[in-house]
Motif scaffolding. Structure first.
Motif, PDB file in Angstrom:
ATOM      1  N   SER A   1       5.147   6.898  15.464  1.00  0.00           N
ATOM      2  CA  SER A   1       6.378   6.111  15.361  1.00  0.00           C
ATOM      3  C   SER A   1       6.047   4.653  15.073  1.00  0.00           C
ATOM      4  CB  SER A   1       7.186   6.216  16.661  1.00  0.00           C
ATOM      5  OG  SER A   1       7.596   7.542  16.884  1.00  0.00           O
ATOM      6  N   ALA A   2       6.597   4.134  13.988  1.00  0.00           N
ATOM      7  CA  ALA A   2       6.314   2.764  13.546  1.00  0.00           C
ATOM      8  C   ALA A   2       7.114   2.520  12.269  1.00  0.00           C
ATOM      9  CB  ALA A   2       4.826   2.576  13.268  1.00  0.00           C
ATOM     10  N   VAL A   3       6.955   1.335  11.717  1.00  0.00           N
ATOM     11  CA  VAL A   3       7.504   1.048  10.390  1.00  0.00           C
ATOM     12  C   VAL A   3       6.375   1.184   9.381  1.00  0.00           C
ATOM     13  CG1 VAL A   3       8.660  -0.630   8.903  1.00  0.00           C
ATOM     14  CG2 VAL A   3       9.260  -0.494  11.330  1.00  0.00           C
ATOM     15  N   TYR A   4       6.636   1.891   8.310  1.00  0.00           N
ATOM     16  CA  TYR A   4       5.639   2.111   7.265  1.00  0.00           C
ATOM     17  C   TYR A   4       6.076   1.379   5.991  1.00  0.00           C
ATOM     18  CZ  TYR A   4       3.621   5.638  10.284  1.00  0.00           C
ATOM     19  OH  TYR A   4       3.019   6.264  11.356  1.00  0.00           O
ATOM     20  N   PHE A   5       5.133   0.674   5.401  1.00  0.00           N
ATOM     21  CA  PHE A   5       5.387  -0.046   4.149  1.00  0.00           C
ATOM     22  C   PHE A   5       4.458   0.482   3.060  1.00  0.00           C
ATOM     23  CE2 PHE A   5       8.228  -3.334   5.546  1.00  0.00           C
ATOM     24  CZ  PHE A   5       7.881  -3.615   6.861  1.00  0.00           C
ATOM     25  N   CYS A   6       5.029   0.725   1.899  1.00  0.00           N
ATOM     26  CA  CYS A   6       4.196   0.962   0.727  1.00  0.00           C
ATOM     27  C   CYS A   6       4.050  -0.356  -0.021  1.00  0.00           C
ATOM     28  CB  CYS A   6       4.812   2.020  -0.179  1.00  0.00           C
ATOM     29  SG  CYS A   6       6.397   1.563  -0.917  1.00  0.00           S
ATOM     30  N   ALA A   7       3.077  -0.415  -0.886  1.00  0.00           N
ATOM     31  CA  ALA A   7       2.874  -1.618  -1.696  1.00  0.00           C
ATOM     32  C   ALA A   7       2.214  -1.223  -3.006  1.00  0.00           C
ATOM     33  CB  ALA A   7       2.023  -2.647  -0.952  1.00  0.00           C
ATOM     34  N   ALA A   8       2.366  -2.098  -3.987  1.00  0.00           N
ATOM     35  CA  ALA A   8       1.738  -1.888  -5.291  1.00  0.00           C
ATOM     36  C   ALA A   8       1.067  -3.179  -5.705  1.00  0.00           C
ATOM     37  CB  ALA A   8       2.772  -1.462  -6.323  1.00  0.00           C
ATOM     38  N   ASN A   9      -0.075  -3.037  -6.331  1.00  0.00           N
ATOM     39  CA  ASN A   9      -0.848  -4.198  -6.775  1.00  0.00           C
ATOM     40  C   ASN A   9      -1.116  -4.055  -8.263  1.00  0.00           C
ATOM     41  OD1 ASN A   9      -4.163  -5.312  -6.755  1.00  0.00           O
ATOM     42  ND2 ASN A   9      -2.430  -6.640  -6.353  1.00  0.00           N
ATOM     43  N   SER A  10      -0.625  -4.984  -9.029  1.00  0.00           N
ATOM     44  CA  SER A  10      -0.822  -4.932 -10.479  1.00  0.00           C
ATOM     45  C   SER A  10      -1.877  -5.961 -10.864  1.00  0.00           C
ATOM     46  CB  SER A  10       0.499  -5.200 -11.191  1.00  0.00           C
ATOM     47  OG  SER A  10       0.952  -6.504 -10.898  1.00  0.00           O
ATOM     48  N   ALA A  11      -2.014  -6.214 -12.120  1.00  0.00           N
ATOM     49  CA  ALA A  11      -2.988  -7.197 -12.594  1.00  0.00           C
ATOM     50  C   ALA A  11      -2.735  -8.520 -11.888  1.00  0.00           C
ATOM     51  CB  ALA A  11      -2.843  -7.379 -14.089  1.00  0.00           C
ATOM     52  N   GLY A  12      -3.798  -9.119 -11.407  1.00  0.00           N
ATOM     53  CA  GLY A  12      -3.615 -10.322 -10.599  1.00  0.00           C
ATOM     54  C   GLY A  12      -3.821  -9.999  -9.141  1.00  0.00           C
ATOM     55  N   ASN A  13      -3.441 -10.907  -8.288  1.00  0.00           N
ATOM     56  CA  ASN A  13      -3.729 -10.741  -6.869  1.00  0.00           C
ATOM     57  C   ASN A  13      -2.485 -10.541  -6.019  1.00  0.00           C
ATOM     58  OD1 ASN A  13      -6.620 -11.268  -7.129  1.00  0.00           O
ATOM     59  ND2 ASN A  13      -5.910 -13.266  -7.802  1.00  0.00           N
TER      60      ASN A  13
END
Lengths: 113, 111
Positions: B85-97
């Protein structure tokens, strides 16, 4: 252990009184980030440093400034905090490549009186 | 810039059941997709990640799948436990930082 350290964990300041939050890292990562996170929301990127190059997000208020005097340290300055600036501030680091993970500090919880 | 959407915003499952969280992204140049777990008052912790040259990755009860053509990726948690049980975050990383985060999913595992 190598890590990202944020000080202080909790900070209380008065409305309009400048405050500085600090972040240090022993990972020797090139990139350092500052995020603002409000309750039940995703972290919001304020700015990041790629080595000494400063990158500001377009919607980051002018009230927020940052300094990175060397690889290990990064500071977040809030010049005139308003009630809306109360939040958790997260520092993170990553290596320069775009497919490397971020490493987060424990955050500083900022309260405004 | 990149736009990451995450669904559902809240998810309740019975202990032992599976949980699936889905994210879509807009920038075809994105090539790295981490998932973070954040417990109340704590920092986001990386739980699994996937790079664009891989379609699936598994680590014990956690797996992530990536469909580059459809620009979506999913987190799968099997045999859920109350400590998931928690909050889940997805993320995406494109060219750059820059990392672009989804809006988060609050997962509750009911004992």
């Amino acid at each position: 252990d190598a890590m990202v350290i944020q000080n202080p964990r909790y900070q209380v300041t008065q409305f309009g009184k400048p405050v500085t939050l600090s972040c240090s890292q022993t990972l020797n990562h090139n990139v350092m980030y500052w995020y603002q996170q409000k309750s039940s929301q995703a972290p919001k990127l304020l700015f990041h440093y790629y080595d000494k190059d400063f990158n500001n997000e377009a919607d980051t208020p002018d009230n927020f400034q940052s300094r990175r005097p060397n690889t290990s340290f990064c500071f977040l300055d809030i010049r005139s905090p308003g009630l809306g600036d109360a939040a958790m501030y997260l520092c993170a680091t990553s290596l320069i490549a775009s497919n490397q993970p971020q490493h987060f500090g424990d955050g500083t919880r900022l309260s405004i009186l | 810039g990149e736009n990451v959407e995450q669904h559902p915003s809240t998810l309740s499952v019975q202990e032992g059941d599976s949980a699936v969280i889905k994210c879509t992204y807009s920038d075809s140049a994105s090539n790295y997709f981490p998932w973070y777990k954040q417990e109340l008052g704590k920092r986001p912790q990386l739980i699994i990640d996937i790079r664009s040259n891989v379609g699936e990755k598994k680590d014990q009860r956690i797996a992530v799948t990536l469909n580059k053509t459809a620009k979506h990726f999913s987190l799968h948690i099997t045999e859920t436990q109350p400590e998931d049980s928690a909050v889940y975050f997805c993320a995406a990383n494109s060219a750059g930082n820059q990392f672009y985060f989804g809006t988060g999913t609050s997962l509750t595992v009911i004992p």
